[in-house]
Scaffold this motif. Structure first.
Motif, PDB file in Angstrom:
ATOM      1  N   VAL A 261       0.817  -1.211   0.000  1.00 16.70           N
ATOM      2  CA  VAL A 261       0.000   0.000   0.000  1.00 16.70           C
ATOM      3  C   VAL A 261       0.849   1.258   0.000  1.00 16.70           C
ATOM      4  N   GLY A 262       2.142   1.127   0.352  1.00 15.05           N
ATOM      5  CA  GLY A 262       3.029   2.278   0.365  1.00 15.05           C
ATOM      6  C   GLY A 262       3.069   2.950   1.726  1.00 15.05           C
ATOM      7  N   THR A 263       4.154   3.639   2.012  1.00 13.04           N
ATOM      8  CA  THR A 263       4.316   4.313   3.301  1.00 13.04           C
ATOM      9  C   THR A 263       4.764   5.753   3.077  1.00 13.04           C
ATOM     10  N   GLY A 264       4.192   6.661   3.850  1.00  8.91           N
ATOM     11  CA  GLY A 264       4.646   8.049   3.827  1.00  8.91           C
ATOM     12  C   GLY A 264       5.946   8.177   4.590  1.00  8.91           C
ATOM     13  N   LEU A 265       6.740   9.163   4.240  1.00 13.25           N
ATOM     14  CA  LEU A 265       8.057   9.315   4.852  1.00 13.25           C
ATOM     15  C   LEU A 265       7.964   9.767   6.302  1.00 13.25           C
ATOM     16  N   ASN A 266       8.691   9.067   7.149  1.00 17.72           N
ATOM     17  CA  ASN A 266       8.875   9.469   8.537  1.00 17.72           C
ATOM     18  C   ASN A 266      10.273   9.030   8.955  1.00 17.72           C
ATOM     19  N   VAL A 267      11.106   9.975   9.348  1.00 20.73           N
ATOM     20  CA  VAL A 267      12.493   9.669   9.699  1.00 20.73           C
ATOM     21  C   VAL A 267      12.642   9.651  11.212  1.00 20.73           C
ATOM     22  N   LYS A 268      13.166   8.530  11.720  1.00 13.74           N
ATOM     23  CA  LYS A 268      13.419   8.393  13.154  1.00 13.74           C
ATOM     24  C   LYS A 268      14.920   8.246  13.361  1.00 13.74           C
ATOM     25  N   LEU A 269      15.467   9.017  14.276  1.00 10.40           N
ATOM     26  CA  LEU A 269      16.898   8.955  14.594  1.00 10.40           C
ATOM     27  C   LEU A 269      17.082   8.243  15.924  1.00 10.40           C
ATOM     28  N   MET A 270      17.920   7.216  15.921  1.00 13.82           N
ATOM     29  CA  MET A 270      18.157   6.428  17.132  1.00 13.82           C
ATOM     30  C   MET A 270      19.638   6.453  17.473  1.00 13.82           C
ATOM     31  N   LEU A 271      19.929   6.883  18.701  1.00 11.82           N
ATOM     32  CA  LEU A 271      21.307   7.067  19.151  1.00 11.82           C
ATOM     33  C   LEU A 271      21.780   5.893  19.996  1.00 11.82           C
ATOM     34  N   TYR A 272      23.005   5.427  19.667  1.00  6.97           N
ATOM     35  CA  TYR A 272      23.702   4.449  20.498  1.00  6.97           C
ATOM     36  C   TYR A 272      25.071   5.030  20.859  1.00  6.97           C
ATOM     37  N   THR A 273      25.464   4.882  22.117  1.00  4.32           N
ATOM     38  CA  THR A 273      26.805   5.249  22.557  1.00  4.32           C
ATOM     39  C   THR A 273      27.307   4.129  23.464  1.00  4.32           C
ATOM     40  N   ARG A 274      28.516   4.273  23.960  1.00  4.98           N
ATOM     41  CA  ARG A 274      29.020   3.259  24.896  1.00  4.98           C
ATOM     42  C   ARG A 274      28.277   3.300  26.221  1.00  4.98           C
ATOM     43  N   LYS A 275      27.547   4.380  26.461  1.00  7.31           N
ATOM     44  CA  LYS A 275      26.715   4.450  27.666  1.00  7.31           C
ATOM     45  C   LYS A 275      25.387   3.727  27.474  1.00  7.31           C
ATOM     46  N   ASN A 276      24.940   3.627  26.240  1.00 10.27           N
ATOM     47  CA  ASN A 276      23.672   2.920  25.958  1.00 10.27           C
ATOM     48  C   ASN A 276      23.829   2.087  24.683  1.00 10.27           C
ATOM     49  N   ARG A 277      24.670   1.065  24.805  1.00  8.02           N
ATOM     50  CA  ARG A 277      24.993   0.228  23.649  1.00  8.02           C
ATOM     51  C   ARG A 277      23.828  -0.641  23.219  1.00  8.02           C
ATOM     52  N   THR A 278      23.028  -1.065  24.150  1.00 13.99           N
ATOM     53  CA  THR A 278      22.013  -2.068  23.840  1.00 13.99           C
ATOM     54  C   THR A 278      20.597  -1.512  23.799  1.00 13.99           C
ATOM     55  N   CYS A 279      20.417  -0.272  24.196  1.00  6.48           N
ATOM     56  CA  CYS A 279      19.081   0.313  24.206  1.00  6.48           C
ATOM     57  C   CYS A 279      19.155   1.715  23.601  1.00  6.48           C
ATOM     58  N   ALA A 280      18.546   1.882  22.445  1.00  8.37           N
ATOM     59  CA  ALA A 280      18.646   3.145  21.719  1.00  8.37           C
ATOM     60  C   ALA A 280      17.901   4.267  22.420  1.00  8.37           C
ATOM     61  N   GLN A 281      18.330   5.481  22.140  1.00  8.86           N
ATOM     62  CA  GLN A 281      17.606   6.684  22.536  1.00  8.86           C
ATOM     63  C   GLN A 281      17.093   7.361  21.272  1.00  8.86           C
ATOM     64  N   VAL A 282      15.792   7.647  21.229  1.00  7.05           N
ATOM     65  CA  VAL A 282      15.241   8.390  20.103  1.00  7.05           C
ATOM     66  C   VAL A 282      15.575   9.857  20.293  1.00  7.05           C
ATOM     67  N   ILE A 283      16.223  10.442  19.301  1.00  3.96           N
ATOM     68  CA  ILE A 283      16.672  11.830  19.413  1.00  3.96           C
ATOM     69  C   ILE A 283      16.095  12.637  18.255  1.00  3.96           C
TER      70      ILE A 283
END
Length: 451
Positions: A35-57
């Motif tokens: 059916v198609g998808t409209g554009l939506n950009v999500k940014l997910m941050l990983y650092t050595r402080k949060n290697r296994t659980c992303a932060q949405v920024i």
């Protein structure tokens, strides 16, 4: 394009996994692709402080992002089923292993998920605009363009290029992993990735005859196995889904191999793959010459060399093994013959150490020409690097099935390592190779004054 549409239809069978507790890459169904998808950009941050659980920024919420450290963006490409890239987690963790940095996944799955490739391609500039707005805020907070690194896969490589253009090529670095070819081949620089889009642009081309871009796009362009069929990938449609995506994805896995300490893939600047295979382009591996470029994360070590040589664009070739971590090890096999008549054929060489480890190289990409008292230097590629070789075997073949069997009279054979030129060179004298018959022998150390 036909291969691309076959690829899309086979991807219909893939299903996505259920959502995880931590913020994760958007998972969509094949129904969404239809059916198609409209554009939506999500940014997910990983650092050595949060290697296994992303932060949405976003442009106002930066989480653990440290403005003084390198920020690496990972931009995926076309997603015809909506499933997450299987390599994404390994790439994030590999980058954090080699350097304390910010790693940001640019999740534009809502937009990239569609069965119509053109629809995904048309959204690339919009994704670039979103990234531009975010990077602008990083710069306001004290970040530096020198510390911005974008890794773009397929369509993502051109997105990286569009971002770089908006900063007049001042981004620190862009890596293009098999940049998309369909709809981009032959386009002018403003409509695709280009060497001027960052201070350093390196590109890996692994599927130039199908989904990837054929021509050079960077300051240095790497062509594994000539950029065509990759070892270990299916050669026919009977390989199923893997046939359509294996070559294209190999660029990502080759980059991943550079993040592992046990595998540094060396490439050789050359005008053509044929010249590389014929051993004409390995001077950079010889002592007292310039170093060879490394594939992947550490490719930017060659940036200063390119500046010194005033060489804006370089092509580099290399071969790989079939399986991870894909490294191979180069040796020269120097052969002087004393046949009265010219002999044409191929050589298979096998090495064995005292522990019983065996590695083999078939040098058969084109017939070698053996002339009396003339040295022929053949480039051999082995999957293992044996430190101390106990025995060597040689097989000579003309490739003829019904013709007469020939002999190759070897006055001297010499084996020398390109990866470890400090190792003693191994020789053997006065051999007679009967065609298609393996000749096994113990080598001796070559005289030290011998070249």
């Amino acid at each position: 394009m036909l291969r691309l549409y076959f690829f899309i239809s086979l991807m219909c069978l893939v299903k996505s996994d259920p959502d995880e507790t931590c913020p994760s890459f958007t998972r969509l169904s094949f129904h969404s692709a239809v059916v198609g998808t409209g554009l939506n950009v999500k940014l997910m941050l990983y650092t050595r402080k949060n290697r296994t659980c992303a932060q949405v920024i976003n442009s106002t919420v930066f989480g653990n992002l440290n403005m003084t450290k390198k920020t690496t963006f990972i931009v995926h490409g076309f997603r015809p089923t909506g499933s997450p890239p299987v390599w994404m987690e390994d790439l994030v963790q590999g980058l954090l292993d080699v350097e304390d940095m910010n790693v940001v996944i640019v999740d534009w799955n809502r937009g990239a998920t569609t069965v119509i490739y053109n629809h995904a391609s048309s959204k690339t500039r919009k994704v670039a605009n979103v990234l531009k707005e975010f990077i602008d805020q990083l710069l306001v907070k004290g970040a530096s363009l020198d510390n911005i690194y974008i890794i773009g896969v397929s369509l993502g490589a051109h997105i990286a290029g569009f971002v770089g253009k908006m900063y007049n090529g001042q981004l620190g670095r862009i890596t293009g992993l098999d940049p998309a070819g369909p709809l981009f081949n032959g386009r002018p620089p403003e409509d695709r990735l280009d060497p001027g889009d960052a201070q350093f642009v390196d590109v890996i081309h692994s599927d130039i005859d199908a989904l990837g871009y054929r021509e050079p796009l960077g300051n240095i362009d790497f062509y594994p196995n000539g950029g065509l069929d990759q070892p270990g990938c299916p050669k026919t449609i009977l390989g199923g889904l893997k046939y359509f995506k294996c070559d294209h994805q190999r660029s990502v896995y080759l980059y991943l191999s550079s993040l592992r300490e046990n595998c540094s893939i060396t490439a050789y600047p050359c005008d053509s793959y044929r010249d590389y295979r014929n051993g004409k382009c390995v001077n950079c591996g010889i002592p007292q010459k310039e170093s060879c470029p490394l594939l992947g994360y550490y490719a930017d070590n060659w940036k200063e060399y390119l500046k010194q040589k005033n060489t804006p664009m370089t092509k580099a070739f290399f071969d790989t093994a079939e399986e991870k971590p894909y490294c191979i090890y180069h040796y020269f096999v120097d052969i002087i013959t004393w046949n009265k008549n010219i002999r044409r054929g191929s050589i298979t060489i096998k090495l064995k150490d005292k522990a019983g480890n065996i590695t083999e190289s078939k040098i058969n990409h084109e017939p070698a020409i053996f002339q009396k008292y003339h040295q022929v230097s053949l480039l051999a590629r082995f999957n293992q690097d044996l430190d101390k070789v106990a025995t060597i075997s040689l097989v000579f073949s003309t490739g003829s099935v019904i013709g007469p069997k020939y002999k190759l009279r070897v006055l001297r054979m010499k084996l020398r390592s390109l990866a470890h030129p400090e190792r003693p060179q191994l020789c053997r004298y006065d051999l007679v190779l009967m065609e298609n018959i393996e000749n096994v022998f113990q080598p001796i150390l070559c005289p030290k004054l011998q070249m």
